[in-house]
Write a protein that holds these residues in place. Structure first.
Motif, mmCIF file in Angstrom:
data_model
loop_
_atom_site.group_PDB
_atom_site.id
_atom_site.type_symbol
_atom_site.label_atom_id
_atom_site.label_comp_id
_atom_site.label_asym_id
_atom_site.label_seq_id
_atom_site.Cartn_x
_atom_site.Cartn_y
_atom_site.Cartn_z
ATOM 1 N N ALA A 152 0.870 -1.179 0.000
ATOM 2 C CA ALA A 152 0.000 0.000 0.000
ATOM 3 C C ALA A 152 0.900 1.220 0.000
ATOM 4 O O ALA A 152 1.923 1.245 0.699
ATOM 5 N N ILE A 153 0.533 2.216 -0.790
ATOM 6 C CA ILE A 153 1.361 3.412 -0.938
ATOM 7 C C ILE A 153 0.481 4.646 -0.788
ATOM 8 O O ILE A 153 -0.654 4.675 -1.287
ATOM 9 N N ALA A 154 1.020 5.653 -0.106
ATOM 10 C CA ALA A 154 0.343 6.947 0.003
ATOM 11 C C ALA A 154 1.324 8.035 -0.355
ATOM 12 O O ALA A 154 2.517 7.963 -0.024
ATOM 13 N N PHE A 155 0.813 9.051 -1.039
ATOM 14 C CA PHE A 155 1.611 10.197 -1.441
ATOM 15 C C PHE A 155 0.853 11.449 -1.023
ATOM 16 O O PHE A 155 -0.338 11.570 -1.299
ATOM 17 N N VAL A 156 1.547 12.372 -0.353
ATOM 18 C CA VAL A 156 0.936 13.611 0.129
ATOM 19 C C VAL A 156 1.752 14.800 -0.366
ATOM 20 O O VAL A 156 2.980 14.787 -0.297
ATOM 21 N N ILE A 157 1.052 15.801 -0.865
ATOM 22 C CA ILE A 157 1.678 17.083 -1.234
ATOM 23 C C ILE A 157 0.931 18.179 -0.496
ATOM 24 O O ILE A 157 -0.312 18.182 -0.471
ATOM 25 N N THR A 158 1.683 19.111 0.127
ATOM 26 C CA THR A 158 1.070 20.248 0.799
ATOM 27 C C THR A 158 1.479 21.526 0.081
ATOM 28 O O THR A 158 2.585 21.631 -0.442
ATOM 29 N N GLU A 159 0.567 22.488 0.071
ATOM 30 C CA GLU A 159 0.831 23.786 -0.563
ATOM 31 C C GLU A 159 0.386 24.915 0.364
ATOM 32 O O GLU A 159 -0.509 24.739 1.175
#
Length: 118
Positions: free
Chosen positions: A110-117
């Motif tokens: 299982a993979i999660a990717f998070v980007i914050t701006e």
């Protein structure tokens, strides 16, 4: 908007499921009741990966509570992070206004990717 942080995490689904079987109380410490309602181990592993990726995107500050980054699903089926308490405070301090979350699971991971701006 500018990117403030990026986080990614990979979880071995079977290993994660085995840990939860050995220590059932761990699920209560890691997940909210809504998150625990997800029964498929690969989906729960993806939610754990999302929490880890969230922490990494914030610079992994100490003292954050697992329950303060909740993975929810919007009406269209898209995963979202609902922040509160310690995680929301860190995000506010960094000026984060926008979050992007992607989850996937296949082949036992299982993979999660998070980007914050800001």
């Amino acid at each position: 908007m500018a990117v403030v942080g990026i986080g990614v995490d990979v979880v071995d689904v079977e290993r994660f499921a085995a840990v939860l079987r050995r220590t059932p109380s761990l699920a209560d410490r890691l997940f909210t009741s809504g998150e625990r309602a997800v029964e498929a181990p690969e989906r729960l592993a993806a939610r754990f990966a999302a929490k880890e990726a969230c922490a990494k995107a914030l610079g992994a500050p100490p003292g954050m509570s697992w329950h303060d980054a909740q993975v929810v699903t919007d009406p269209s089926g898209r995963p979202r992070l609902r922040l509160s308490g310690t995680v929301a405070a860190v995000a506010e301090g960094l000026g984060i206004r926008s979050w992007h979350l992607s989850l996937t699971h296949d082949g036992g991971v299982a993979i999660a990717f998070v980007i914050t701006e800001n």
